[in-house]
Design a protein around this motif. Structure first.
Motif, PDB file in Angstrom:
ATOM      1  N   ARG A 141       0.854  -1.182   0.000  1.00 18.23           N
ATOM      2  CA  ARG A 141       0.000   0.000   0.000  1.00 18.23           C
ATOM      3  C   ARG A 141       0.890   1.232   0.000  1.00 18.23           C
ATOM      4  O   ARG A 141       2.061   1.163   0.385  1.00 18.23           O
ATOM      5  CB  ARG A 141      -0.966   0.046   1.204  1.00 18.23           C
ATOM      6  CG  ARG A 141      -0.362   0.393   2.529  1.00 18.23           C
ATOM      7  CD  ARG A 141       0.464  -0.709   3.092  1.00 18.23           C
ATOM      8  NE  ARG A 141      -0.321  -1.827   3.615  1.00 18.23           N
ATOM      9  CZ  ARG A 141       0.161  -3.033   3.774  1.00 18.23           C
ATOM     10  NH1 ARG A 141       1.449  -3.300   3.506  1.00 18.23           N
ATOM     11  NH2 ARG A 141      -0.578  -4.009   4.242  1.00 18.23           N
ATOM     12  N   ILE A 142       0.291   2.369  -0.435  1.00 12.41           N
ATOM     13  CA  ILE A 142       1.031   3.637  -0.433  1.00 12.41           C
ATOM     14  C   ILE A 142       0.854   4.294   0.929  1.00 12.41           C
ATOM     15  O   ILE A 142      -0.232   4.260   1.504  1.00 12.41           O
ATOM     16  CB  ILE A 142       0.520   4.555  -1.564  1.00 12.41           C
ATOM     17  CG1 ILE A 142       0.957   3.981  -2.911  1.00 12.41           C
ATOM     18  CG2 ILE A 142       1.027   5.972  -1.393  1.00 12.41           C
ATOM     19  CD1 ILE A 142       0.378   4.682  -4.111  1.00 12.41           C
ATOM     20  N   VAL A 173       2.518   7.871   3.368  1.00 14.94           N
ATOM     21  CA  VAL A 173       3.314   9.094   3.343  1.00 14.94           C
ATOM     22  C   VAL A 173       4.547   8.914   4.227  1.00 14.94           C
ATOM     23  O   VAL A 173       4.417   8.492   5.380  1.00 14.94           O
ATOM     24  CB  VAL A 173       2.478  10.298   3.845  1.00 14.94           C
ATOM     25  CG1 VAL A 173       3.349  11.540   3.978  1.00 14.94           C
ATOM     26  CG2 VAL A 173       1.304  10.560   2.911  1.00 14.94           C
ATOM     27  N   HIS A 231       2.918   7.244   9.474  1.00 11.95           N
ATOM     28  CA  HIS A 231       1.794   7.279  10.426  1.00 11.95           C
ATOM     29  C   HIS A 231       0.663   6.397   9.931  1.00 11.95           C
ATOM     30  O   HIS A 231       0.421   6.313   8.730  1.00 11.95           O
ATOM     31  CB  HIS A 231       1.256   8.708  10.574  1.00 11.95           C
ATOM     32  CG  HIS A 231       2.268   9.655  11.150  1.00 11.95           C
ATOM     33  ND1 HIS A 231       2.044  11.000  11.235  1.00 11.95           N
ATOM     34  CD2 HIS A 231       3.503   9.437  11.659  1.00 11.95           C
ATOM     35  CE1 HIS A 231       3.102  11.585  11.789  1.00 11.95           C
ATOM     36  NE2 HIS A 231       4.003  10.653  12.041  1.00 11.95           N
ATOM     37  N   THR A 232      -0.039   5.797  10.851  1.00 11.48           N
ATOM     38  CA  THR A 232      -1.140   4.943  10.428  1.00 11.48           C
ATOM     39  C   THR A 232      -2.153   4.745  11.550  1.00 11.48           C
ATOM     40  O   THR A 232      -1.959   5.210  12.678  1.00 11.48           O
ATOM     41  CB  THR A 232      -0.601   3.588   9.914  1.00 11.48           C
ATOM     42  OG1 THR A 232      -1.655   2.905   9.232  1.00 11.48           O
ATOM     43  CG2 THR A 232      -0.049   2.742  11.040  1.00 11.48           C
ATOM     44  N   SER A 272      -5.423  -0.871  11.764  1.00 11.13           N
ATOM     45  CA  SER A 272      -5.367  -1.343  10.374  1.00 11.13           C
ATOM     46  C   SER A 272      -4.641  -2.678  10.276  1.00 11.13           C
ATOM     47  O   SER A 272      -3.780  -2.997  11.105  1.00 11.13           O
ATOM     48  CB  SER A 272      -4.692  -0.285   9.489  1.00 11.13           C
ATOM     49  OG  SER A 272      -3.360  -0.094   9.885  1.00 11.13           O
ATOM     50  N   PRO A 273      -4.978  -3.473   9.250  1.00  9.91           N
ATOM     51  CA  PRO A 273      -4.377  -4.806   9.117  1.00  9.91           C
ATOM     52  C   PRO A 273      -2.844  -4.794   9.068  1.00  9.91           C
ATOM     53  O   PRO A 273      -2.192  -5.726   9.549  1.00  9.91           O
ATOM     54  CB  PRO A 273      -4.967  -5.324   7.797  1.00  9.91           C
ATOM     55  CG  PRO A 273      -6.257  -4.580   7.643  1.00  9.91           C
ATOM     56  CD  PRO A 273      -6.036  -3.236   8.252  1.00  9.91           C
ATOM     57  N   LYS A 274      -2.261  -3.747   8.513  1.00 13.24           N
ATOM     58  CA  LYS A 274      -0.794  -3.724   8.426  1.00 13.24           C
ATOM     59  C   LYS A 274      -0.166  -3.706   9.814  1.00 13.24           C
ATOM     60  O   LYS A 274       0.934  -4.239  10.016  1.00 13.24           O
ATOM     61  CB  LYS A 274      -0.307  -2.562   7.556  1.00 13.24           C
ATOM     62  CG  LYS A 274      -0.544  -1.187   8.159  1.00 13.24           C
ATOM     63  CD  LYS A 274      -0.017  -0.095   7.288  1.00 13.24           C
ATOM     64  CE  LYS A 274      -1.044   0.609   6.454  1.00 13.24           C
ATOM     65  NZ  LYS A 274      -2.318   0.977   7.101  1.00 13.24           N
TER      66      LYS A 274
END
Ligand SMILES: Cc1cc2nc3c(=O)[nH]c(=O)nc-3n(C[C@H](O)[C@H](O)[C@H](O)COP(=O)(O)O)c2cc1C
Length: 194
Positions: A40-41, A43, A57-58, A62-64
Motif C-alpha cells: 500500500r502507499i 506518506v 503514520h497509520t 489497520s491490518p498492516k
C-alpha cells in the motif's frame, strides 16, 4: 554522474531526506510492503539519516499493524520518474502507539490529519454504504482538540530501520545498480548488474 558507491549512498540518503520533508517529492509516498505480501502507499513523514529509520503514520487498528506488530520485515519502494531512480529498501518495522516518538508525532499533526483517526471501525471494515467512516459531526470540518481526544488511541507510528538498500538508475549510456547491506553504521556497498 554516479561513479562511486559513496556517491550512490549519498544520493539515497539525500533522496529519502528530501522525500520526507518535501510533499512534492515523487518519493514522498512510497509503496510499503509487508511480509503477508500486501502493499500500500503511505506518506513518508520523517527520515533519520543517522539511524536510517523511516517514520510513517497509520491507524493502529489497520491490518498492516497486525502484520508488523513489534517487529517484522517491511519493504519501502521509492521511485523518481524524472531522475529515473528506483530505491528499494528492506528493514525491520515496528508499530508504536505510545511513547515519545508517537506522542511527538501526534503533537505535530494538524487537526485535519488527526481527524482520520476518529473513524468508527478499523480501516478495512465492511460497510453497507459508501462511507468515510467518520462520525457525521466531524465530516467536512476541522475538529477541535476536545473532539479529537478519542482519536489518539487509534494513532500509531510505523518505524522502519533500513537494513538493505537497492538503488537503480536508468541511463541511456547504461543503467547502473548498487546494493548496500549491513544496516546503519555498517553499510557495505557493491555494484550489481542492473
Ligand atoms: C497518496 C496516498 C497516501 C496514503 N498515505 C497513508 C498513510 O500515510 N498512512 C496510512 O496508514 N495509509 C495511507 N494511505 C492509505 C493506504 O494506502 C491504505 O489504503 C490503508 O492504510 C489501509 O492499508 P492496510 O489495509 O494495508 O492496513 C494512503 C493512500 C494514498 C493513495
Amino acid at each position: 554522474m554516479f561513479e562511486t558507491l559513496d556517491q550512490v549512498a549519498e544520493d539515497i540518503a539525500k533522496s529519502l531526506s528530501e522525500a520526507a520533508s518535501n510533499r512534492r517529492s515523487p518519493m514522498h509516498t512510497p509503496v510499503v510492503g509487508t511480509a503477508d505480501a500486501d502493499v500500500r502507499i503511505m506518506v513518508l513523514r520523517a527520515f533519520d539519516r543517522k539511524c536510517w529509520t523511516c517514520r510513517l503514520h497509520t491507524d493502529a487498528r489497520s491490518p498492516k499493524c497486525e502484520a508488523i506488530g513489534k517487529g517484522a520485515p517491511v519493504g519501502l519502494l521509492f521511485h523518481d520518474p524524472d531522475a529515473k531512480i528506483q530505491i528499494r529498501t528492506k528493514g525491520i518495522g515496528r508499530i508504536e502507539t505510545q511513547g515519545p516518538v508517537a506522542d511527538a508525532a501526534w503533537e505535530a499533526a494538524s487537526n485535519y490529519a488527526r481527524r482520520c483517526y476518529l473513524a468508527q471501525g478499523a480501516p478495512g471494515t465492511l460497510s453497507e454504504e459508501a462511507t468515510s467512516g467518520l462520525p457525521a459531526v466531524v465530516e467536512g470540518i476541522k475538529p477541535d482538540d476536545e473532539q479529537l481526544v478519542p482519536a489518539r488511541e487509534n494513532f500509531a507510528v510505523l518505524l522502519v530501520e533500513l537494513h538493505t538498500l537497492d538503488w537503480l538508475w536508468l541511463a541511456h549510456n547504461g543503467h547502473r545498480r548498487a546494493r548496500f547491506t549491513g544496516g546503519p553504521g555498517e553499510w557495505a556497498g557493491r555494484w550489481v548488474v542492473p
